[in-house]
Motif scaffolding. Structure first.
Motif, mmCIF file in Angstrom:
data_model
loop_
_atom_site.group_PDB
_atom_site.id
_atom_site.type_symbol
_atom_site.label_atom_id
_atom_site.label_comp_id
_atom_site.label_asym_id
_atom_site.label_seq_id
_atom_site.Cartn_x
_atom_site.Cartn_y
_atom_site.Cartn_z
ATOM 1 N N ASN A 83 39.653 39.548 35.859
ATOM 2 C CA ASN A 83 39.549 40.994 36.071
ATOM 3 C C ASN A 83 40.898 41.713 35.976
ATOM 4 N N VAL A 84 41.814 41.175 35.158
ATOM 5 C CA VAL A 84 43.113 41.853 35.003
ATOM 6 C C VAL A 84 43.375 42.294 33.565
ATOM 7 N N ILE A 85 42.625 41.765 32.608
ATOM 8 C CA ILE A 85 42.944 42.040 31.188
ATOM 9 C C ILE A 85 42.928 43.547 30.897
ATOM 10 N N GLN A 86 42.098 44.279 31.616
ATOM 11 C CA GLN A 86 41.949 45.716 31.347
ATOM 12 C C GLN A 86 42.875 46.582 32.199
ATOM 13 N N ARG A 87 43.685 45.955 33.059
ATOM 14 C CA ARG A 87 44.489 46.768 33.986
ATOM 15 C C ARG A 87 45.905 47.020 33.475
ATOM 16 N N GLY A 88 46.358 48.266 33.664
ATOM 17 C CA GLY A 88 47.742 48.606 33.331
ATOM 18 C C GLY A 88 48.694 48.030 34.370
ATOM 19 N N GLY A 89 49.981 48.207 34.163
ATOM 20 C CA GLY A 89 50.977 47.669 35.095
ATOM 21 C C GLY A 89 51.062 46.154 34.988
ATOM 22 N N THR A 90 51.609 45.522 36.028
ATOM 23 C CA THR A 90 51.687 44.064 36.055
ATOM 24 C C THR A 90 51.446 43.573 37.470
ATOM 25 N N PHE A 91 50.475 42.695 37.648
ATOM 26 C CA PHE A 91 50.176 42.258 39.024
ATOM 27 C C PHE A 91 51.283 41.346 39.562
ATOM 28 N N LEU A 92 52.125 40.802 38.661
ATOM 29 C CA LEU A 92 53.277 40.014 39.133
ATOM 30 C C LEU A 92 54.438 40.925 39.541
ATOM 31 N N LYS A 93 54.263 42.199 39.313
ATOM 32 C CA LYS A 93 55.284 43.229 39.591
ATOM 33 C C LYS A 93 56.531 43.021 38.729
#
Ligand code: F6P
Length: 323
Positions: A59-69
């Motif tokens: 559920n991250v392929i469509q998200r902007g930014g970076t979850f690893l920061k």
């Protein structure tokens, strides 16, 4: 190769999450443990390194930014900081690193590679598209679409009021965003750092637009242009043509956000997969890109010299179509 670390660094770009996901899933496919390093070089120095699960990248392929920061890290510029980073890589027994970022990220990686023998590959993740060795960087296409959507709206109001708008876009010291978005919105002029800006020439172009009964005029200004930012240029134009009802819009960080476009998602997925394959094939100290739709490898030292890449045909096209 048993353990691979992955991080995002520098300005975030839409598609970074898709790239991390591809690295992680390709690791699992090859029975490698993927480790997420938080906040780029900052986390490498601080030891913020954690094992990722396949679910972490769901559920991250469509998200902007970076979850690893992400972060811009001054400490990595020092020998002490880099030594600390190396010690943490050894402590966590990472056999290779995938760095997703831009010019600054690869400049750091290049220095690190000369000092320490750690397999290190990079993926071009920046909205600026200012890296040599790839036709497009991850995030560039989405940023272009964001700019186009915004400028189309500006055109509506500009047309209604017969106004001139100077729209400043990002790109640091490169004009890729300005040039391509300028063509896509039908800008009357595009000012980029790669070419000298002469205010008299700009004014002559605007005057000819007025003579051709153009209702509105849009000038796209790259933030690194030699004549200054959009506000400075607007002032200079107003001094020469006080009758222009000129307005300025600086698009700013909106260009860095949003859900990645299909192009960016696919590019990021291909590159993330290729990064793990490259480490498995003992490749190091290079950036992985796509040139003519083929995966390509460029030493970090060459990737960070972007200026040979600007397509002069596009410059000519912009010139012809702006009349
Ligand atoms: O490199 C990406 C970028 O957005 C550039 O276009 C811009 O000049 C810079 O980062 C802005 O950096 P910051 O978010 O640190 O202000």
């Amino acid at each position: 190769m048993k353990k691979i670390g992955v991080f995002t660094s520098g300005g975030d770009a839409p598609g970074m999450n898709a790239a991390i996901r591809a690295v992680v899933r390709t690791c699992f496919y090859n029975n490698i443990e993927p480790y997420g390093i938080y906040e780029g070089y900052k986390g490498l120095i601080a030891g913020e390194i954690y094992l990722l699960t396949s679910k972490d990248v769901g559920n991250v392929i469509q998200r902007g930014g970076t979850f690893l920061k992400s972060a811009r890290c001054k400490e990595f510029h020092t020998k002490k900081g880099r030594q600390q980073a190396y010690d943490n890589i050894k402590k966590h027994e990472l056999d290779g690193i995938v760095a997703i970022g831009g010019d600054g990220t690869f400049t750091g990686a290049n220095i690190f590679n000369r000092e320490f023998n750690i397999p290190f590959v990079g993926l071009p993740g920046t909205i600026d598209n200012d890296l040599f060795g790839t036709d497009y960087t991850i995030g560039y296409d989405t940023a272009l679409n964001t700019v186009i959507e915004a400028v189309d709206k500006i055109r509506d109001t500009a047309n209604s009021h017969n106004r001139l708008f100077l729209v400043e876009v990002m790109g640091r010291d490169a004009g890729f965003i300005a040039l391509r978005s300028g063509i896509a919105v039908g800008a009357e002029a595009i000012l980029i750092p790669e070419t000298q800006t002469y205010i008299n020439e700009l004014v002559a172009k605007l005057e000819s637009g007025t003579k051709n009964h153009k209702n509105s005029m849009i000038v796209i200004v790259a933030e690194g242009d030699d004549a200054g930012g959009a506000y400075e240029i607007a002032e200079q134009v107003k001094q020469k043509c006080p009758n222009y009802d000129a307005r300025v819009t600086v698009l700013g960080h909106i260009q860095r956000g949003g859900s990645p476009s299909a192009l960016d998602r696919v590019l990021a997925s291909r590159l993330g997969n290729a990064a793990v394959d490259a480490l498995l094939a003992n490749k190091t100290n290079l950036m992985i890109g796509v040139v003519n739709n083929q995966i390509s490898y460029t030493p970090f030292s060459k990737a960070i010299k972007h200026h040979q890449k600007l397509n002069t045909d596009l410059l000519d096209l912009a010139e012809i179509l702006s009349y």
